[in-house]
Motif scaffolding. Structure first.
Motif, PDB file in Angstrom:
ATOM      1  N   LEU A  14       0.825  -1.202   0.000  1.00  0.00           N
ATOM      2  CA  LEU A  14       0.000   0.000   0.000  1.00  0.00           C
ATOM      3  C   LEU A  14       0.867   1.264   0.000  1.00  0.00           C
ATOM      4  O   LEU A  14       0.584   2.215  -0.734  1.00  0.00           O
ATOM      5  CB  LEU A  14      -0.931   0.007   1.207  1.00  0.00           C
ATOM      6  N   VAL A  15       1.912   1.261   0.822  1.00  0.00           N
ATOM      7  CA  VAL A  15       2.822   2.411   0.880  1.00  0.00           C
ATOM      8  C   VAL A  15       3.451   2.655  -0.493  1.00  0.00           C
ATOM      9  O   VAL A  15       3.490   3.784  -0.984  1.00  0.00           O
ATOM     10  CB  VAL A  15       3.913   2.183   1.944  1.00  0.00           C
ATOM     11  N   ALA A  17       2.355   1.613  -3.486  1.00  0.00           N
ATOM     12  CA  ALA A  17       1.337   1.986  -4.475  1.00  0.00           C
ATOM     13  C   ALA A  17       0.908   3.436  -4.304  1.00  0.00           C
ATOM     14  O   ALA A  17       0.752   4.172  -5.295  1.00  0.00           O
ATOM     15  CB  ALA A  17       0.128   1.058  -4.361  1.00  0.00           C
ATOM     16  N   LEU A  18       0.715   3.861  -3.056  1.00  0.00           N
ATOM     17  CA  LEU A  18       0.319   5.244  -2.801  1.00  0.00           C
ATOM     18  C   LEU A  18       1.421   6.213  -3.243  1.00  0.00           C
ATOM     19  O   LEU A  18       1.140   7.236  -3.876  1.00  0.00           O
ATOM     20  CB  LEU A  18       0.009   5.435  -1.318  1.00  0.00           C
ATOM     21  N   ALA A  19       2.654   5.869  -2.925  1.00  0.00           N
ATOM     22  CA  ALA A  19       3.768   6.734  -3.309  1.00  0.00           C
ATOM     23  C   ALA A  19       3.889   6.829  -4.820  1.00  0.00           C
ATOM     24  O   ALA A  19       4.037   7.932  -5.378  1.00  0.00           O
ATOM     25  CB  ALA A  19       5.073   6.214  -2.707  1.00  0.00           C
ATOM     26  N   ALA A  21       1.592   6.260  -7.137  1.00  0.00           N
ATOM     27  CA  ALA A  21       0.442   6.984  -7.686  1.00  0.00           C
ATOM     28  C   ALA A  21       0.594   8.486  -7.462  1.00  0.00           C
ATOM     29  O   ALA A  21       0.292   9.300  -8.355  1.00  0.00           O
ATOM     30  CB  ALA A  21      -0.850   6.478  -7.040  1.00  0.00           C
ATOM     31  N   LEU A  22       1.077   8.861  -6.287  1.00  0.00           N
ATOM     32  CA  LEU A  22       1.262  10.276  -5.967  1.00  0.00           C
ATOM     33  C   LEU A  22       2.317  10.908  -6.866  1.00  0.00           C
ATOM     34  O   LEU A  22       2.134  12.018  -7.380  1.00  0.00           O
ATOM     35  CB  LEU A  22       1.665  10.408  -4.497  1.00  0.00           C
ATOM     36  N   ALA A  97       9.092   6.190  -5.430  1.00  0.00           N
ATOM     37  CA  ALA A  97       8.262   5.253  -4.665  1.00  0.00           C
ATOM     38  C   ALA A  97       9.114   4.159  -4.019  1.00  0.00           C
ATOM     39  O   ALA A  97       8.859   3.748  -2.883  1.00  0.00           O
ATOM     40  CB  ALA A  97       7.203   4.631  -5.576  1.00  0.00           C
ATOM     41  N   LEU A 124       5.511  10.896   2.547  1.00  0.00           N
ATOM     42  CA  LEU A 124       4.409  11.079   1.592  1.00  0.00           C
ATOM     43  C   LEU A 124       3.778  12.459   1.702  1.00  0.00           C
ATOM     44  O   LEU A 124       3.238  12.982   0.721  1.00  0.00           O
ATOM     45  CB  LEU A 124       3.346  10.001   1.810  1.00  0.00           C
ATOM     46  N   SER A 130       7.336  15.208  -3.612  1.00  0.00           N
ATOM     47  CA  SER A 130       6.409  14.997  -4.730  1.00  0.00           C
ATOM     48  C   SER A 130       6.884  15.734  -5.971  1.00  0.00           C
ATOM     49  O   SER A 130       6.834  15.207  -7.086  1.00  0.00           O
ATOM     50  CB  SER A 130       4.997  15.475  -4.361  1.00  0.00           C
ATOM     51  N   ILE A 414      -0.562  15.738   1.046  1.00  0.00           N
ATOM     52  CA  ILE A 414      -0.933  15.074  -0.201  1.00  0.00           C
ATOM     53  C   ILE A 414      -1.885  15.939  -1.016  1.00  0.00           C
ATOM     54  O   ILE A 414      -1.797  16.004  -2.251  1.00  0.00           O
ATOM     55  CB  ILE A 414      -1.553  13.696   0.095  1.00  0.00           C
TER      56      ILE A 414
END
Length: 522
Positions: A14-15, A17-19, A21-22, A97, A124, A130, A414
């Protein structure tokens, strides 16, 4: 909430994937415009077009700024997705990521699941990360491989597994291909300082690290390309890279990127905002707990990187990014300890909320006073969600719901990144002179006089040849629809031919030059 989620077995996935995607968010929806991005992306395009893995060029002129690793990955991406902004930035997001995931796993191994989750949250929430991992530049690659090398060093010292030793040296080799000798010198300094301060600077321990075998692996990975480019360019690349872009950047201010040594500290504080409001307390706490090897390690790594670049004469925000994973770990250790002590977190959160309240009016004022961005002056309102979330975090903290408050800080960071890349920056980007004028150049013969915006090369996907002032009249005679790119300052120093005129003029976004296009008079 954090306690339950931190033990979820799929949390690392999850970490990551979130990173990812961000860092991929709308990466194809914004032009390649910023100078470094434009030169890197175009250099990779030219190498890709020539099927050349050795000689980097920008506008068909040798480019000595950086080694080739990021060019290689961009070329790979171009072969899959075509030559476009998304492809140029794809692997930057991936390595960003991977950096977050690697830091999470390292923190979990030595500090527990909850601290690891807090570390991921700190990273994140960072808008600076980012931005950094959205750019077609070599830094995401350097940050990942340097992080992998430094973590592997600590893992090897603790467990003495051969895998960690070879991973250490392989990462140093690839880091050298990403940005040069700094990928060896800086980790080497960190290793030395840690061994000294942890009282492990002993020949027996150094011998276990197999430094000579490791050096051979680093050379096997990095040296062939450096030798090959030296030979193919008759030493020109070697001289330009090592003397100008390494020694020169460290000993002299370059390209106007200077300032006091305090700028380096400011870059770090901005780099991990909003959670950086707790960083001073975290560092003080870590210093007091330096007897803990894991704490001492992260403290030494973070402070060494900051100190190293404080000594550099050239100072840029991206230079200190390699320090952020370790500072995030220290911040997470502090937050984990203070989860049940709301009073210890109040001052920092009020500071973060106060800064968030300033953000919108500051952006509105800045955009209204910049002539190049006046048409998008209302973009600042897009970020209104950030102060709302930060004030909500303050309310929940006073209700003794610390985990919810920290989650809202994460959501706030975010939200800024998503709003910036999804809404605000596309509008700002639409005002840059290249975006406004590229349609005027397509399908036409194009030259440049003395200086031009590097983004034109990538957008046109071809070489733009230089022209001298005395050649302009003949150029327009031969190519009546031709266009010459330059800047207002350069053109003002010459007399244009009577048959030519400035047909387009626009201030470069975030830069001082004014881009102009010269065409034949109608």
């Amino acid at each position: 909430m954090l306690i339950n989620v931190s033990k979820w077995k799929y949390l690392p996935l999850l970490v990551f994937a979130l990173a990812w995607a961000l860092y991929l968010a709308n990466s194809g929806g914004v032009n390649i415009y910023i100078l470094d991005e434009a030169k890197n992306a175009e250099c990779a395009r030219e190498m890709f077009e020539r099927s050349d893995l050795i000689v980097p060029t920008f506008n068909q002129v040798l480019r000595t700024d950086k080694p080739p690793l990021h060019y290689f990955f961009m070329m790979l991406s171009y072969s899959v997705y075509g030559v476009n902004p998304f492809a140029a930035r794809f692997f930057s997001a991936l390595f960003g990521a991977l950096t977050v995931l690697t830091t999470f796993l390292f923190a979990r191994k030595y500090a527990g699941s909850k601290t690891a989750l807090l570390t991921a949250m700190v990273l994140l929430a960072s808008v600076h990360l980012s931005i950094q991992f959205h750019l077609a530049v070599p830094d995401p690659y350097l940050v990942f491989f340097m992080t992998a090398a430094i973590f592997s060093f600590y893992l090897f010292l603790k467990e003495e597994k051969a895998l960690y030793g070879w991973t250490l040296y392989a990462a140093l080799g690839f880091g050298t291909l990403a940005k040069g000798p700094v990928a060896i010198a800086l980790p080497g300094l960190i290793f030395l300082l840690y061994l000294i301060f942890s009282k492990q600077f002993k020949w027996a321990i150094i011998g276990k690290l197999h430094p000579f075998a490791g050096a051979l692996l680093v050379l096997a990975i990095a040296l062939p390309w450096f030798l090959w480019v030296h030979i193919k360019t008759n030493g020109a690349w070697t001289e330009g890279f090592f003397l100008k872009h390494n020694l020169g950047r460290f000993t002299e201010e370059m390209e106007g990127h200077g300032g006091t040594f305090m700028a380096t500290i400011l870059f770090v504080l901005v780099g991990l905002f909003p959670f950086s409001v707790y960083m001073p307390q975290a560092i003080v706490k870590a210093f007091k707990k330096r007897h803990n090897e894991f704490v001492l390690f992260n403290l030494i790594v973070g402070l060494t990187i900051i100190g190293f670049f404080m000594l550099s004469k050239t100072r840029l925000p991206n230079y200190t990014v390699p320090a952020l994973p370790y500072l995030a770990v220290l911040t997470a250790l502090f937050l984990n300890e203070k989860l049940l002590e709301q009073k210890a977190l109040r001052t920092g959160l009020w500071v973060a909320a106060g800064i968030s309240l300033i953000l919108v009016p500051a952006l509105l004022i800045a955009l209204q006073t910049d002539p190049a961005l006046y048409e998008v002056k209302n973009v600042g309102w897009y970020f209104l969600l950030f102060p709302i979330l930060m004030l909500a975090a303050v309310v929940f903290l006073y209700q003794q719901k610390t985990e919810t408050a920290l989650s809202l800080m994460l959501a706030g960071g975010i939200s800024v990144a998503l709003v910036f890349f999804g809404m605000a920056f596309p509008k700002i980007d639409s005002q840059n002179p290249v975006a406004k004028s590229i349609h005027l150049l397509e399908g036409k013969e194009v030259r440049y006089f003395q200086k031009f915006n590097a983004s034109y090369s990538f957008n046109l996907k071809r070489e733009i040849k230089e022209i001298e002032a005395e050649e302009m009249a003949a150029f327009f005679d031969e190519y009546p629809d031709g266009v010459i790119i330059s800047t207002k300052k350069k053109i003002s120093a010459i007399d244009l031919p009577e048959t030519a005129e400035v047909s387009f003029s626009a201030q470069d976004t975030f830069e001082s030059p004014v881009t102009v296009l010269i065409t034949r008079k109608k």
